[in-house]
Enzyme design. Structure first.
Site, short mmCIF file in Angstrom:
data_model
loop_
_atom_site.label_atom_id
_atom_site.label_comp_id
_atom_site.label_asym_id
_atom_site.label_seq_id
_atom_site.Cartn_x
_atom_site.Cartn_y
_atom_site.Cartn_z
N GLY A 77 0.81 -1.20 0.05
CA GLY A 77 -0.03 0.10 0.11
C GLY A 77 0.85 1.27 0.09
CE1 TYR A 94 1.31 4.16 9.18
CE2 TYR A 94 0.61 3.12 7.20
CZ TYR A 94 1.38 3.34 8.23
OH TYR A 94 2.78 2.64 8.38
CB VAL A 145 -4.36 -0.25 1.26
CG1 VAL A 145 -3.51 -1.23 2.03
CG2 VAL A 145 -3.61 0.31 -0.10
N1 PMP Z 1 -3.37 2.48 3.20
C1 PMP Z 1 -3.71 1.97 4.22
C2 PMP Z 1 -5.53 2.68 4.43
C3 PMP Z 1 -3.58 1.30 5.25
O1 PMP Z 1 -4.12 0.75 6.22
C4 PMP Z 1 -2.11 0.80 5.02
C5 PMP Z 1 -1.39 -0.03 6.17
N2 PMP Z 1 -1.93 0.06 7.41
C6 PMP Z 1 -1.53 1.27 3.97
C7 PMP Z 1 -1.93 2.12 3.23
C8 PMP Z 1 0.11 1.12 3.94
O2 PMP Z 1 0.13 -0.18 3.69
P1 PMP Z 1 1.52 -1.13 3.77
O3 PMP Z 1 1.83 -1.07 5.14
O4 PMP Z 1 1.15 -2.52 3.24
O5 PMP Z 1 2.43 -0.58 2.84
#
Ligand code: PMP
Length: 438
Positions: free
Chosen positions: A109, A136, A240
């Protein structure tokens, strides 16, 4: 002989630790993990939603084995491969028409949101981005730069970033506001210091997850969409954590009544393997001066896993199932709320649920330490769940989409016991010393 957990501490960097209790696992099937001491742990986190189909799902395993047994390279940077193309074609078929241009594939993400933040500015020539306080969007420099979560407060933000309030029906005031106040603030920003013709995009979470599993008020995002359309501001839905069936619909933005221009997928997309995607209009996603690639992006193994996940969600009707099991889980949690004064609010959609703990229901003062203790005690009793929130006081439920009704009830019974033990003051608070959480 040191335990697996101790060996982890002595060998692995804490930079990537987000620990709530001394969990060390040696295997897992479905909704259960096997702890190194032989215990079965019921997993209500699914590794923060990444294990969307549960652990060791045969569809993911078979797809990975097939892709690895006659491997079409390890990257799509300089070569096309079938799993990556099939995954892209599948993703284009499930997003709204306005987003169905081109697919960018990544690992996480974080890299997907970072790429989107970069490309929307480069392609539109507009330097500004709107995102939400509490949001986030990732843990890389570029994704943190467009996030508003307090845990990342010390990290430099993008020059063009403006953070706006995310309305929270349970809490009004502080960083949270009502929908009307949030909209008034957005409109006054656009009328003044943030000229709308300088804004490339608005990044939104359809449920603000790490910010506290906040479900936005009805119609709020419809009104935000109208403002964005009026000014040609692109809407990016960060799906995500809560996308791809988890909310009870295929896309979490489906609940908001809006159509984003760009959709970002990650976590559960790979069913446990690292793969993410950003899907958007060709003019944006093909804007090559904003190039963004890493060597094993689009590798056929992760792409095959993601394709298997999407096909399984569709074939087994897992979005509907998340809706049904989620309803049952919410009812059971509402029942716990009658019993435990610590529970201030139960909210969510499908299998994306938050339980906010407060020291007293009138003041809604966050029960930060009790939340950490409840998660810790639940783990001792055999239930894995973590917490989120601007004040670290919201227990988060993102179990596998394959969770059964019986497993849902079994987990709630363990949480019931954990909350009883916390309220009775029976739990040794010093146990938390090594587990900062966030
Ligand atoms: N977007 C959202 C809405 C998330 O909740 C997160 C992780 N908590 C991310 C992006 C980032 O994902 P990652 O840690 O797998 O890179």
């Amino acid at each position: 002989m040191p335990s697996l957990y101790e060996r982890d501490l002595k060998s692995l960097s804490r930079l990537s630790h987000l620990r709530f209790f001394p969990q060390a696992v040696i295997g897992g099937k479905g909704a259960y993990l096997t702890s190194d001491d032989g215990r079965r742990l019921l997993d209500f986190s699914a590794s923060w939603g990444a294990a969307s189909l549960g652990h060791s799902h045969p569809a993911v395993r078979d797809a990975v084995l097939r892709a690895l047994s006659d491997q079409a390279g390890a990257s799509h940077l300089s070569s096309a491969n079938l799993p990556a193309v099939e995954l892209a074609e599948k993703l284009l078929s499930i997003v709204p028409r306005r987003a169905a241009g081109r697919v960018w594939l990544g690992h996480s993400g974080s890299d997907a949101n970072e790429t989107v933040a970069r490309v929307v500015v480069a392609a539109t020539g507009r330097p500004r981005i709107l995102a939400f306080k509490g949001a986030y969007h990732g843990g890389t420099t570029g994704s943190m730069a467009v996030s508003g979560h307090p845990v990342q407060q010390g990290v430099p933000k993008a020059q063009g970033l403006t953070l706006i309030p995310y309305p929270n029906p349970y809490r009004d005031g502080g960083d949270y506001t009502s929908a009307d106040t949030a909209l008034a603030e957005l409109e006054s920003l656009l009328a003044g210091p943030v000229p709308p013709n300088e804004v490339a995009a608005l990044l939104l979470e359809p449920i603000q997850s790490d910010g506290g599993m906040v479900v936005p008020p009805e119609n709020y995002f419809r009104r935000v969409e109208a403002i964005c359309r009026q000014h040609g501001i692109l809407i990016v839905s960060d799906e995500v954590k809560v996308g791809l069936g988890r909310s009870g619909r295929l896309h979490a933005f489906d609940h908001l009544g809006i159509e984003p221009d760009i959709v970002v997928f990650g976590k559960g997309l790979g069913g446990g393997l690292p793969v993410s995607a950003a899907v958007g209009p060709e003019a944006i996603m093909n804007h090559s001066p904003a190039f963004s690639f890493q060597t094993v992006h689009g590798n056929p193994v992760c792409a095959a896993a993601a394709l298997a996940v999407l096909e399984t969600i569709e074939r087994e009707g897992l979005a509907d199932r998340a809706s049904e099991i989620g309803r049952h889980l919410m009812q059971e949690l509402e029942r716990l709320k009658q019993k435990h004064a610590l529970i201030g609010d139960v909210r969510g959609r499908g299998l994306a649920i938050g339980v906010e703990l407060v020291t007293d229901r009138a003041s809604k003062s966050p029960a930060r330490q009790e939340t950490a203790l409840a998660a810790y005690r639940a783990f001792e009793l055999g239930l894995v769940l973590y917490y989120v929130g601007m004040s670290s006081n919201v227990l988060e439920f993102t179990p596998p989409l394959t969770l059964t009704k019986e497993e849902a009830s079994a987990g709630v019974a363990l949480l019931d016991q954990a909350l009883t033990d916390v309220a009775s003051g029976k739990i040794d608070r010093t146990a938390l010393a090594d587990f900062a959480g966030w």
